[in-house]
Design a protein around this motif. Structure first.
Motif, mmCIF file in Angstrom:
data_model
loop_
_atom_site.group_PDB
_atom_site.id
_atom_site.type_symbol
_atom_site.label_atom_id
_atom_site.label_comp_id
_atom_site.label_asym_id
_atom_site.label_seq_id
_atom_site.Cartn_x
_atom_site.Cartn_y
_atom_site.Cartn_z
ATOM 1 N N TYR A 131 57.906 -50.266 57.123
ATOM 2 C CA TYR A 131 56.454 -50.143 57.021
ATOM 3 C C TYR A 131 56.001 -49.163 55.961
ATOM 4 C CZ TYR A 131 55.966 -52.856 61.260
ATOM 5 O OH TYR A 131 56.001 -53.885 62.163
ATOM 6 N N ASN A 160 63.067 -52.960 60.081
ATOM 7 C CA ASN A 160 61.607 -52.959 60.202
ATOM 8 C C ASN A 160 61.106 -51.926 59.209
ATOM 9 O OD1 ASN A 160 62.142 -54.653 62.320
ATOM 10 N ND2 ASN A 160 61.398 -53.282 63.925
ATOM 11 N N TRP A 188 50.539 -51.026 71.408
ATOM 12 C CA TRP A 188 51.013 -49.847 72.144
ATOM 13 C C TRP A 188 49.924 -48.796 72.348
ATOM 14 C CZ3 TRP A 188 54.860 -52.163 74.194
ATOM 15 C CH2 TRP A 188 55.639 -53.030 73.437
ATOM 16 N N ASN A 246 65.162 -53.543 69.942
ATOM 17 C CA ASN A 246 64.240 -53.219 68.856
ATOM 18 C C ASN A 246 64.075 -51.713 68.703
ATOM 19 O OD1 ASN A 246 62.041 -54.127 66.905
ATOM 20 N ND2 ASN A 246 60.895 -52.748 68.242
ATOM 21 N N GLU A 247 64.303 -51.237 67.506
ATOM 22 C CA GLU A 247 64.014 -49.854 67.101
ATOM 23 C C GLU A 247 64.437 -48.789 68.119
ATOM 24 O OE1 GLU A 247 59.904 -49.532 65.970
ATOM 25 O OE2 GLU A 247 60.214 -50.720 64.169
ATOM 26 N N PHE A 255 47.031 -56.158 62.667
ATOM 27 C CA PHE A 255 48.184 -56.470 61.815
ATOM 28 C C PHE A 255 48.312 -57.979 61.529
ATOM 29 C CE2 PHE A 255 49.938 -52.354 63.308
ATOM 30 C CZ PHE A 255 50.700 -51.938 62.222
ATOM 31 N N TRP A 283 49.818 -44.826 57.673
ATOM 32 C CA TRP A 283 51.171 -45.028 57.164
ATOM 33 C C TRP A 283 51.076 -45.272 55.665
ATOM 34 C CZ3 TRP A 283 53.247 -49.137 61.251
ATOM 35 C CH2 TRP A 283 53.122 -48.580 62.525
ATOM 36 N N TRP A 336 55.010 -58.649 60.306
ATOM 37 C CA TRP A 336 54.456 -58.165 61.569
ATOM 38 C C TRP A 336 52.953 -58.178 61.418
ATOM 39 C CZ3 TRP A 336 56.275 -57.387 66.364
ATOM 40 C CH2 TRP A 336 55.349 -56.898 67.282
ATOM 41 N N GLU A 338 60.668 -56.887 60.500
ATOM 42 C CA GLU A 338 59.231 -56.557 60.578
ATOM 43 C C GLU A 338 58.809 -55.906 59.271
ATOM 44 O OE1 GLU A 338 57.915 -54.099 63.880
ATOM 45 O OE2 GLU A 338 59.238 -55.176 65.260
ATOM 46 N N HIS A 383 62.351 -55.116 73.655
ATOM 47 C CA HIS A 383 61.362 -54.598 72.696
ATOM 48 C C HIS A 383 60.477 -53.586 73.426
ATOM 49 C CE1 HIS A 383 59.207 -55.509 68.718
ATOM 50 N NE2 HIS A 383 58.571 -54.484 69.244
ATOM 51 N N PHE A 384 61.000 -52.422 73.613
ATOM 52 C CA PHE A 384 60.323 -51.237 74.169
ATOM 53 C C PHE A 384 60.071 -51.245 75.691
ATOM 54 C CE2 PHE A 384 58.126 -50.565 69.772
ATOM 55 C CZ PHE A 384 59.284 -49.999 69.265
ATOM 56 N N GLN A 417 53.169 -57.197 73.818
ATOM 57 C CA GLN A 417 52.035 -57.111 72.899
ATOM 58 C C GLN A 417 51.225 -58.401 72.841
ATOM 59 O OE1 GLN A 417 54.835 -55.140 69.790
ATOM 60 N NE2 GLN A 417 52.814 -54.356 69.322
HETATM 61 C C1 FCB Z 1 56.997 -51.470 65.169
HETATM 62 C C2 FCB Z 1 57.180 -52.152 66.511
HETATM 63 C C3 FCB Z 1 56.200 -53.251 66.755
HETATM 64 C C4 FCB Z 1 54.817 -52.904 66.263
HETATM 65 C C5 FCB Z 1 54.862 -52.427 64.843
HETATM 66 C C6 FCB Z 1 53.514 -52.098 64.252
HETATM 67 O O1 FCB Z 1 57.504 -50.169 65.248
HETATM 68 O O2 FCB Z 1 58.472 -52.687 66.606
HETATM 69 O O3 FCB Z 1 56.206 -53.540 68.130
HETATM 70 O O4 FCB Z 1 54.256 -51.989 67.107
HETATM 71 O O5 FCB Z 1 55.684 -51.291 64.752
#
Ligand code: FCB
Length: 426
Positions: free
Chosen positions: A274, A272, A382, A167-168, A390, A311, A374, A336, A123-124, A31
């Protein structure tokens, strides 16, 4: 105030966070770095199968020193970032020493500024070769990941104490194998999704002792996407069951797969956070029916607010999520939390309300090691590209000029005083 539930009382109280609390922002290699030509995202971007191209992103690969100057000037004492596997192992079994040295320099640049590195290993994005041979759906993905971790940690472990392996995993699995809008962009397959999640859990568990062998006092965790899930109509049994099922799928399944003794392979859980998801039962939605769908109506007694990505803003959810995950019996870290918006007052209100929520959880007795907004600066988001803003720092993507946003100054006061003024009680 919508979605925040801060009291309008004027009498304020100061809450001190525990000593050594980590304060900073988070980023991820693809990113921000730019030019990550060797990974599966880049490849699919080039093939026109993704809506946006990461291109030079924030050119953070070159500009990291001045970006860390900004982080320091904003009072951060920690920074979470990720290592790009495809740079370290561009071809299967081939290790790029110069890229390892790059990350040594990145970490030294942080340490020189008194900023504690928190390093994410995945991370993805995956190296393109790894993806081509079947990625995380293959059982041997675990061995490849562990080998990569071994190489990275052999070089970096003396400099890094905090590690986030993956990550996630649940978000990755959902986007890559269920909705299919992320690489490898394959048609939906629940079977493959579960296999991938299981392999990611195995990879984490196998990486854990490797990191500890190389750094006995290491703190190893993973970053879990933890929405706060609630039923739309609490008096409807169907809504309640659906919300519970979704909560199980999104917030419990991963830890079940990690095994009953997940405490043994987790020194902390990264969360993380949100949004809130208000869930209702929707018949006739196929297998997805079990997980329900999100209600966006304003019939819950209080006005609701959504970010520019849709969100729901719900700061009390962070405290609830922290309390929920505290049951695992290991420390937590907010790896995050942030908002995509062009409304800077809203961004500041969002951040402060969420920090109060963290403070409340700490006051409740939850062990929280740190908080990472974040993100440090606007970056490549993405499938949303560059419009999801952000950052604590605004980025002009034509000139790569950075401008610190007002929110960063409000955050700085918290970071530097290690305390927050809140308007209680709640
Ligand atoms: C999370 C991701 C991060 C970013 C935020 C907004 O799910 O880990 O890379 O995209 O959302």
């Amino acid at each position: 105030m919508t979605g925040f539930s801060r009291s309008s009382q004027t009498a304020s109280e100061l809450f001190a966070f525990p000593e050594g609390f980590l304060w900073g922002a988070a980023t991820a290699s693809h990113q921000v770095e730019g030019g990550n030509r060797g990974n599966d995202w880049w490849q699919m971007e080039q093939d026109g199968r993704l809506p946006h191209e990461s291109g030079e992103a924030c050119r953070h690969y070159e500009l990291y020193s001045s970006d860390f100057d900004l982080a320091k000037s904003m009072g951060h004492n920690a920074h979470r970032f990720s290592i790009e596997w495809s740079r370290i192992e561009p071809r299967q079994g081939e290790w790029n020493e110069a890229e390892l040295e790059h990350y040594v320099a990145v970490i030294d640049a942080l340490r020189y500024r008194g900023i504690e590195p928190v390093v994410t290993l995945h991370h993805f994005t995956n190296p393109a070769w790894f993806s081509q041979r079947g990625g995380w759906a293959r059982k041997d993905s675990v061995d490849f990941f562990v080998r990569y971790v071994q190489v990275v940690a052999t070089r970096l472990a003396s400099r890094v104490r905090f590690w986030v392996t993956i990550n996630e995993p649940t978000v990755y699995v959902k986007r890559a194998y269920i909705t299919g809008d992320w690489p490898p962009c394959e048609p939906r397959s629940w079977g493959r999704a579960i296999r991938v999640l299981r392999n990611m859990c195995r990879a984490h568990a196998a990486a854990y002792p490797v990191l500890h062998r190389l750094r006995p006092d290491a703190m190893v965790g993973l970053a879990h996407s933890a929405p706060y899930i609630t039923a739309c109509n609490p008096s409807s049994a169907a809504d309640r069951v659906t919300a519970r099922l979704r909560d199980f799928a999104l917030n419990d399944a991963l830890f079940m797969l990690l095994g009953r003794r997940s405490g043994v392979v987790l020194d902390f859980i990264g969360l993380n956070f949100y949004a809130r998801q208000v869930v209702c039962w929707r018949p006739k939605a196929g297998a997805a029916m079990l997980l329900g769908s999100e209600c966006r109506d304003d019939h819950h007694g209080e006005p609701r607010a959504f970010t520019s990505l849709g969100w729901e803003i719900y700061a009390p959810g962070l405290r609830k999520v922290l309390r929920r995950f505290a049951r695992h019996g290991v420390p937590l870290m907010v790896t995050e939390n942030g908002i995509a918006t062009s409304d800077e007052q809203l961004r500041t209100r969002y951040l402060m309300a969420h920090l109060e929520s963290v403070a409340e959880a700490v006051r409740d007795g939850v062990t929280v090691l740190g908080y990472f907004y974040w993100t440090l600066m606007d970056n490549f988001e993405w499938t949303e590209g560059r419009n999801a803003r952000f950052g604590l720092v605004e980025v002009d993507f034509l000139t790569q000029q950075r401008t610190v946003r007002p929110v960063a100054r409000a955050y700085q006061v918290v970071c530097q005083s290690n305390s927050i003024e809140w308007t209680s009680p709640r």
